[in-house]
Design an enzyme around this catalytic site. Structure first.
Site, PDB file in Angstrom:
ATOM      1  N   ARG A  48      -4.747  25.731  17.450  1.00  0.00           N
ATOM      2  CA  ARG A  48      -4.969  26.119  18.827  1.00  0.00           C
ATOM      3  C   ARG A  48      -4.401  27.521  18.989  1.00  0.00           C
ATOM      4  O   ARG A  48      -3.224  27.753  18.706  1.00  0.00           O
ATOM      5  CB  ARG A  48      -4.246  25.149  19.753  1.00  0.00           C
ATOM      6  N   HIS A  68      -7.282  26.763  29.087  1.00  0.00           N
ATOM      7  CA  HIS A  68      -7.691  25.339  29.037  1.00  0.00           C
ATOM      8  C   HIS A  68      -9.178  25.197  28.754  1.00  0.00           C
ATOM      9  O   HIS A  68      -9.776  24.172  29.089  1.00  0.00           O
ATOM     10  CB  HIS A  68      -7.430  24.620  30.389  1.00  0.00           C
ATOM     11  N   ARG A  77       5.017  26.844  37.439  1.00  0.00           N
ATOM     12  CA  ARG A  77       4.400  28.162  37.669  1.00  0.00           C
ATOM     13  C   ARG A  77       3.961  28.290  39.128  1.00  0.00           C
ATOM     14  O   ARG A  77       3.491  27.313  39.724  1.00  0.00           O
ATOM     15  CB  ARG A  77       3.190  28.361  36.766  1.00  0.00           C
ATOM     16  N   GLU A 124      -7.784  17.634  23.605  1.00  0.00           N
ATOM     17  CA  GLU A 124      -7.944  18.985  23.062  1.00  0.00           C
ATOM     18  C   GLU A 124      -7.837  18.993  21.538  1.00  0.00           C
ATOM     19  O   GLU A 124      -8.516  19.769  20.873  1.00  0.00           O
ATOM     20  CB  GLU A 124      -6.904  19.915  23.703  1.00  0.00           C
ATOM     21  N   ASN A 143      -0.624  23.115  16.928  1.00  0.00           N
ATOM     22  CA  ASN A 143      -0.453  23.886  18.155  1.00  0.00           C
ATOM     23  C   ASN A 143       0.959  24.464  18.113  1.00  0.00           C
ATOM     24  O   ASN A 143       1.935  23.774  18.405  1.00  0.00           O
ATOM     25  CB  ASN A 143      -0.643  22.940  19.354  1.00  0.00           C
TER      26      ASN A 143
END
Ligand code: ADP
Length: 399
Positions: A92, A181, A242, A386, A7
């Site tokens: 990813r 996601h 965020r 993940e 990733n």
């Protein structure tokens, strides 16, 4: 078969080496951080051994990856006797746009599309592509697979992904909701159905992935039909740093008052907002909880706002789905923070949500049913993984 999962961010590389024979096993994992900075960080944890951390400058991604590979085959620290034992690499990739409704084996065409999508995901796709190209150089004969955060949401109906702005911006620039996601939402929904012995094709599920980045997805018969993140991950829920959904007029007003340029607005909504911005304490929910327990009112407010937004989305998605069978909490907060789960589920009996507060209070990082037996809607915590999804997709596509 051994799969290396990567990733790659703009200044970091998270990695896991998994053995995918029979039961998946993590052979080693870690992170390379602060790439390009004077002081870089490298961590490495092999199965059954202590974690090691090294500080040294890491000039670029290719040096970072070289370090990972060398450590994996190091006579003392390593878990492989040669790099030939890496059979495939899974990446990813943040943005698959409308090109990738599924994971893909990397070839020239896939790389060109990932590159083109750098236009709309400038923080992520170029770094992901750099990871792919570096691996091609370091392990030229090993197949590589890209798994996209957006793919699962490519089933959204058009009315869910078109924004209320001139249509030409969708046509010219691809501005629409994509959602992120996806691997996590899909994984936890399928895992829960497997655990319950349910056929996902009959079920209506709301998945709440609550981590530093947080998003909620409405899943009908196994397909994503709406999700809270948008063209970028800044939309939807209030998150760690965020802003989430926001009156655009308010943003314009702040920019005028504070004389902010576009870069500063970007930093404001991505890095300085969310529960960090509200509380002034932290983006980390453990620190917020400690501050709240010590009487910090803005930390409490930040937690309340977060839970309120999650509740709002559950209500909205219950309406879209015309009912719900299962609500899933996952991600660092969803799996561990019982206060948030309780606050979200409070006063939802009208909908059929009723938590067993005692079970909820002791549940952390496990696959557990939290709802009372008489509740019409099941509520569960499901641990996400993940990297495992990426490794499974890589096995599937690399032959
Ligand atoms: P990401 O993968 O998006 O970086 P994670 O899924 O790891 O994020 O979630 C990180 C968040 O989960 C942090 O806010 C952290 O405080 C929270 N978290 C992790 N463990 C706990 C815990 N035991 N109790 C409360 N919050 C937790």
């Amino acid at each position: 078969m051994n799969v290396l999962v990567l990733n790659c961010g703009s200044s970091s590389i998270k990695y896991q080496l998994l053995s995918m024979d029979a039961q998946p096993v993590i052979l080693a994992k870690g992170i390379v951080e602060k790439i390009g900075l004077p002081c870089g960080n490298f961590t490495y944890k092999a199965e059954g051994r202590d974690k090691i951390a090294i500080e040294q400058p890491i000039a670029d991604h290719s040096i970072g990856m070289d370090l990972i590979l060398k450590t994996l085959v190091d006579p003392k620290l390593g878990v492989l006797s040669s790099l030939n034992e890496i059979n495939a690499v899974g990446h990813r990739v943040a943005h698959g746009g409308e090109y990738f409704p599924e994971s893909v084996k990397i070839d020239k065409e896939a790389k060109a599309k990932i590159k083109a999508l750098g236009e709309i995901a400038p923080l992520h796709n170029p770094a992901n592509l750099k990871g792919i190209e570096t691996m091609e150089q370091l392990l030229p004969s090993v197949p590589q697979v890209a798994v996209f955060d957006t793919s699962f949401h490519q089933t959204l109906p058009k009315k869910a992904y078109i924004y209320g702005i001139p249509y030409e911006y969708y046509e010219k620039y691809g501005v629409r909701k994509y959602g992120f996601h996806g691997t996590s939402h899909k994984f936890v929904a399928e895992k829960a159905c497997n655990l319950l012995g349910w056929d996902i094709r009959d079920k209506k599920i709301i998945t709440c992935h609550l981590g530093n980045g947080a998003s909620i997805t409405a899943i009908d018969k196994g397909k994503s039909v709406d999700t809270s993140m948008g063209f970028t991950p800044v939309a939807g829920l209030v998150m760690g740093t965020r802003a989430g959904d926001l009156d655009l007029g308010a943003l314009i007003y702040i920019a005028q008052k504070e004389k902010l340029d576009l870069n500063e607005i970007n930093t404001l909504v991505n890095k300085k907002s969310g529960v960090q911005g509200i509380s002034g304490v932290s983006s980390d929910f453990r620190e917020l909880t400690t501050a709240w327990e010590n009487g910090n009112e803005r930390a409490q407010l930040a937690l309340d706002v977060f839970a309120y937004h999650v509740k709002q989305y559950i209500g909205a998605y219950a309406a879209i789905l015309n009912g719900v069978d299962l609500v899933i909490f996952t991600g660092g907060i969803g799996e561990n923070d019982f206060y948030i789960r309780e606050a979200v589920c409070e006063n939802m009996e009208f909908l059929g949500i009723k938590l067993d507060k005692k079970i909820n209070a002791v549940t952390r990082g496990a696959d557990v049913t939290l709802s009372t037996p008489d509740a019409a809607i099941k509520v569960m915590t499901i641990t996400t993984d993940e990297e495992l999804v990426i490794a499974m997709e890589t096995v599937r596509l690399s032959h």
